[in-house]
Design a protein around this motif. Structure first.
Motif, PDB file in Angstrom:
ATOM      1  N   TYR A   1       0.826  -1.202   0.000  1.00 35.58           N
ATOM      2  CA  TYR A   1       0.000   0.000   0.000  1.00 35.58           C
ATOM      3  C   TYR A   1       0.860   1.252   0.000  1.00 35.58           C
ATOM      4  O   TYR A   1       1.746   1.420   0.829  1.00 35.58           O
ATOM      5  CB  TYR A   1      -0.923   0.028   1.224  1.00 35.58           C
ATOM      6  CG  TYR A   1      -1.731   1.317   1.301  1.00 35.58           C
ATOM      7  CD1 TYR A   1      -2.773   1.540   0.427  1.00 35.58           C
ATOM      8  CD2 TYR A   1      -1.413   2.303   2.222  1.00 35.58           C
ATOM      9  CE1 TYR A   1      -3.499   2.716   0.464  1.00 35.58           C
ATOM     10  CE2 TYR A   1      -2.138   3.481   2.274  1.00 35.58           C
ATOM     11  CZ  TYR A   1      -3.178   3.678   1.391  1.00 35.58           C
ATOM     12  OH  TYR A   1      -3.894   4.846   1.434  1.00 35.58           O
ATOM     13  N   LYS A   2       0.587   2.112  -0.953  1.00 30.12           N
ATOM     14  CA  LYS A   2       1.149   3.459  -0.999  1.00 30.12           C
ATOM     15  C   LYS A   2      -0.037   4.384  -1.220  1.00 30.12           C
ATOM     16  O   LYS A   2      -0.806   4.185  -2.153  1.00 30.12           O
ATOM     17  CB  LYS A   2       2.150   3.597  -2.136  1.00 30.12           C
ATOM     18  CG  LYS A   2       3.400   2.766  -1.918  1.00 30.12           C
ATOM     19  CD  LYS A   2       4.352   2.921  -3.062  1.00 30.12           C
ATOM     20  CE  LYS A   2       5.538   2.014  -2.855  1.00 30.12           C
ATOM     21  NZ  LYS A   2       6.410   1.973  -4.015  1.00 30.12           N
ATOM     22  N   PRO A   3      -0.205   5.399  -0.375  1.00 25.01           N
ATOM     23  CA  PRO A   3      -1.411   6.230  -0.458  1.00 25.01           C
ATOM     24  C   PRO A   3      -1.522   7.058  -1.734  1.00 25.01           C
ATOM     25  O   PRO A   3      -2.625   7.363  -2.160  1.00 25.01           O
ATOM     26  CB  PRO A   3      -1.321   7.126   0.772  1.00 25.01           C
ATOM     27  CG  PRO A   3       0.092   7.085   1.202  1.00 25.01           C
ATOM     28  CD  PRO A   3       0.664   5.793   0.719  1.00 25.01           C
TER      29      PRO A   3
ATOM     30  N   GLY B   1      -7.465  10.679   6.815  1.00 24.11           N
ATOM     31  CA  GLY B   1      -6.346   9.775   7.057  1.00 24.11           C
ATOM     32  C   GLY B   1      -5.346  10.401   7.999  1.00 24.11           C
ATOM     33  O   GLY B   1      -5.703  11.161   8.883  1.00 24.11           O
TER      34      GLY B   1
ATOM     35  N   TYR C   1      -6.995   3.228   1.574  1.00 22.11           N
ATOM     36  CA  TYR C   1      -6.590   1.961   2.162  1.00 22.11           C
ATOM     37  C   TYR C   1      -7.814   1.051   2.319  1.00 22.11           C
ATOM     38  O   TYR C   1      -8.871   1.486   2.749  1.00 22.11           O
ATOM     39  CB  TYR C   1      -5.945   2.176   3.537  1.00 22.11           C
ATOM     40  CG  TYR C   1      -5.617   0.885   4.235  1.00 22.11           C
ATOM     41  CD1 TYR C   1      -4.491   0.158   3.872  1.00 22.11           C
ATOM     42  CD2 TYR C   1      -6.445   0.370   5.218  1.00 22.11           C
ATOM     43  CE1 TYR C   1      -4.198  -1.036   4.480  1.00 22.11           C
ATOM     44  CE2 TYR C   1      -6.164  -0.829   5.829  1.00 22.11           C
ATOM     45  CZ  TYR C   1      -5.041  -1.529   5.460  1.00 22.11           C
ATOM     46  OH  TYR C   1      -4.754  -2.732   6.069  1.00 22.11           O
TER      47      TYR C   1
ATOM     48  N   LEU D   1      -1.920  -2.305   7.942  1.00 25.48           N
ATOM     49  CA  LEU D   1      -1.971  -0.858   7.817  1.00 25.48           C
ATOM     50  C   LEU D   1      -0.547  -0.313   7.945  1.00 25.48           C
ATOM     51  O   LEU D   1       0.152  -0.635   8.899  1.00 25.48           O
ATOM     52  CB  LEU D   1      -2.866  -0.270   8.907  1.00 25.48           C
ATOM     53  CG  LEU D   1      -3.202   1.202   8.815  1.00 25.48           C
ATOM     54  CD1 LEU D   1      -4.047   1.467   7.577  1.00 25.48           C
ATOM     55  CD2 LEU D   1      -3.952   1.655  10.046  1.00 25.48           C
TER      56      LEU D   1
ATOM     57  N   VAL E   1      -1.435   7.522   5.317  1.00 24.83           N
ATOM     58  CA  VAL E   1      -2.479   6.605   4.853  1.00 24.83           C
ATOM     59  C   VAL E   1      -3.760   7.399   4.594  1.00 24.83           C
ATOM     60  O   VAL E   1      -4.066   8.351   5.312  1.00 24.83           O
ATOM     61  CB  VAL E   1      -2.723   5.471   5.880  1.00 24.83           C
ATOM     62  CG1 VAL E   1      -3.227   6.000   7.198  1.00 24.83           C
ATOM     63  CG2 VAL E   1      -3.648   4.418   5.333  1.00 24.83           C
TER      64      VAL E   1
ATOM     65  N   THR F   1      -7.582   6.931   4.687  1.00 24.32           N
ATOM     66  CA  THR F   1      -8.561   5.977   5.211  1.00 24.32           C
ATOM     67  C   THR F   1      -9.936   6.147   4.587  1.00 24.32           C
ATOM     68  O   THR F   1     -10.751   5.223   4.653  1.00 24.32           O
ATOM     69  CB  THR F   1      -8.677   6.101   6.746  1.00 24.32           C
ATOM     70  OG1 THR F   1      -9.002   7.450   7.078  1.00 24.32           O
ATOM     71  CG2 THR F   1      -7.372   5.691   7.420  1.00 24.32           C
TER      72      THR F   1
END
Length: 168
Positions: A57-59, A119, A140, A148, A153, A155
């Motif tokens: 995961y990369k925002p 986030g 995410y 997480l 992040v 959200t």
């Protein structure tokens, strides 16, 4: 000096081709193939947008190494009920405002569309979008990424004025 057609020109053997300094070549001489013009200085060999790697995961995905600025900002979120990605493509030239509250909330005003992102660590995202260097923002989703991350992040991505179904 030579004269032809009522005008005069200096002898090219003595002064060089003075006309080439002021005029672009208009084509090849008879019997020679025409030379193609050189590509513009900003032309890249591969100018396609990079794709997002869904294993980590990369925002957000930044534009790097592209010769032309991105004209669209992509927002993507995973819908757990359908198992499909939902997204929006927004035109950077229509971006009217970027607002943020601390590093937890960022809002974008694209005229008729407004979006709110929630986030942590989003102050950098607000700055990068104001610069126009972000290609894609990803929300995410625990169904896609198991853990997480510790850093920034996103959200939640919400379109203002649209009800979002409860998560679950």
């Amino acid at each position: 000096m030579s004269t032809h057609g009522g005008g005069w020109e200096p002898d090219p053997n003595k002064t060089g081709n003075w006309r080439a300094m002021f005029e672009q070549p208009r084509g090849a001489a008879p019997g020679q193939p025409a030379a193609s013009p050189p590509p513009p200085a900003d032309a890249a060999l591969d100018d396609t947008a990079p794709s997002h790697d869904l294993t980590t995961y990369k925002p957000w995905l930044l534009q790097r190494g592209r010769s032309r600025p991105s004209l669209m900002l992509g927002l993507r979120r995973f819908e757990a009920r359908s198992g499909l990605w939902q997204g929006w493509g927004l035109s950077y030239p229509s971006l009217q405002a970027v607002e943020y509250i601390g590093d937890r909330f960022v809002s974008f005003d694209f005229g008729t569309r407004q979006f709110v992102l929630e986030g942590r660590g989003l102050d950098e995202l607000a700055r990068r979008i104001a610069e126009g260097t972000v290609l894609v923002v990803l929300e995410y989703a625990a169904q896609v990424w198991a853990t997480l991350p510790d850093g920034p992040v996103v959200t939640a991505i919400r379109r203002a004025g649209m009800e979002t179904p409860p998560r679950g």
